[in-house]
Scaffold this active site. Structure first.
Site, PDB file in Angstrom:
ATOM      1  N   GLU A 146      29.863  19.530  51.443  1.00 46.92           N
ATOM      2  CA  GLU A 146      31.039  20.259  51.902  1.00 46.92           C
ATOM      3  C   GLU A 146      32.013  20.502  50.757  1.00 46.92           C
ATOM      4  O   GLU A 146      32.597  21.593  50.650  1.00 46.92           O
ATOM      5  CB  GLU A 146      31.716  19.487  53.030  1.00 46.92           C
ATOM      6  CG  GLU A 146      30.899  19.474  54.309  1.00 46.92           C
ATOM      7  CD  GLU A 146      31.584  18.741  55.445  1.00 46.92           C
ATOM      8  OE1 GLU A 146      31.219  18.992  56.607  1.00 46.92           O
ATOM      9  OE2 GLU A 146      32.489  17.927  55.178  1.00 46.92           O
ATOM     10  N   ASP A 154      29.472  14.668  52.433  1.00 44.07           N
ATOM     11  CA  ASP A 154      30.789  14.950  51.863  1.00 44.07           C
ATOM     12  C   ASP A 154      30.667  15.822  50.613  1.00 44.07           C
ATOM     13  O   ASP A 154      31.441  16.763  50.413  1.00 44.07           O
ATOM     14  CB  ASP A 154      31.498  13.648  51.492  1.00 44.07           C
ATOM     15  CG  ASP A 154      31.798  12.771  52.702  1.00 44.07           C
ATOM     16  OD1 ASP A 154      31.725  13.284  53.830  1.00 44.07           O
ATOM     17  OD2 ASP A 154      32.098  11.578  52.502  1.00 44.07           O
ATOM     18  N   ASP A 206      34.572  21.979  54.739  1.00 46.56           N
ATOM     19  CA  ASP A 206      34.202  21.898  56.151  1.00 46.56           C
ATOM     20  C   ASP A 206      34.623  23.163  56.887  1.00 46.56           C
ATOM     21  O   ASP A 206      33.885  23.693  57.728  1.00 46.56           O
ATOM     22  CB  ASP A 206      34.860  20.663  56.769  1.00 46.56           C
ATOM     23  CG  ASP A 206      34.586  20.543  58.258  1.00 46.56           C
ATOM     24  OD1 ASP A 206      33.426  20.309  58.631  1.00 46.56           O
ATOM     25  OD2 ASP A 206      35.539  20.687  59.045  1.00 46.56           O
TER      26      ASP A 206
END
Length: 238
Positions: A125, A122, A53
């Site tokens: 990232e 998810d 992230d």
């Protein structure tokens, strides 16, 4: 019958085609593509997601700084927020074909099939972090630019806030205030689904669902605004 998920060299080759990076550490790659819901998994991608992230944010901020040299901070900030949003990451996961590569709970994948889902965001990232750790920032930058730069030129408008607009509309016609109530919560802890009602004196309640309380409240407010003719189906003022 679903195709068997590739592993080892086959997985590394598929990911190399999608990212432009050939992994030296295949265990790192496997971890990046293992969701916390995966049965009997020795490790998962939560830590990599945290790092990815931050790497994504740096590369996208750098990209926008370069592509829009005359734009003020207030102009590029909404574009940045849209580009690093989970929905964008999920869309990119679908584009990359990660649905067939990520290890995750079968029911979770079935609910999200074809439309992405948080587990794909998810994984994207986490994969960015894995590329960064395995090949350095230049490799991660190349991967990110491949998918995010084509999206950078899209017109990005600030998302409408249905809760705020509902409250403002109600305030113009009465002294009532919208009241939100959680009606139910289903699903596992890693992928909950909330159902929320919004009630306003003098009106029928409206309901909405979402992966968080806030998302469910926004869905309920949107349903209310559409039902009362304040918004069109596209979310624009009627």
């Amino acid at each position: 019958m679903a195709l068997k998920r590739p592993t080892g060299d086959a997985l590394a080759g598929t990911v190399a085609d999608a990212t432009g990076h050939a992994f030296r550490d295949q265990r790192l790659l496997e971890t990046a593509l293992t969701h916390s819901s995966a049965v009997k998994a020795a490790s998962n991608n939560e830590r990599l997601e945290f790092l990815g992230d931050r790497v994504l944010g740096l590369v996208v901020a750098e990209m926008l700084f370069r592509l829009f040299p005359d734009a003020r901070e207030g102009e590029i900030a909404p574009r940045f927020n849209a580009l690093v949003d989970a929905r964008t990451c999920s869309e990119i996961g679908v584009e990359m074909g990660l649905e067939g590569l990520v290890r995750a709970d079968a029911a979770l994948k079935a609910r999200s099939r074809g439309s992405g889902g948080n587990y794909l965001a998810d994984a994207v990232e986490a994969l960015i972090a894995a590329v960064y750790l395995d090949g350095g920032l230049d490799a991660a930058r190349s991967f990110v630019l491949r998918y995010w730069e084509p999206r950078s030129s899209l017109v990005v408008a600030k998302p409408r806030n249905p809760k705020s607009e509902l409250q403002e509309w109600i305030a113009r016609i009465s002294d009532a205030r919208p009241q939100y109530t959680i009606e139910g919560r289903e699903g596992p802890d890693h992928e909950p689904v909330f159902t929320v009602s919004v009630t306003v004196a003098g009106f029928m309640p409206s309901f909405g669902s979402g992966g968080s309380r806030r998302a469910a409240e926004e869905s309920a407010a949107t349903a209310f605004l559409r039902r009362e003719g304040v918004w069109t189906e596209e979310g624009n003022p009627a």
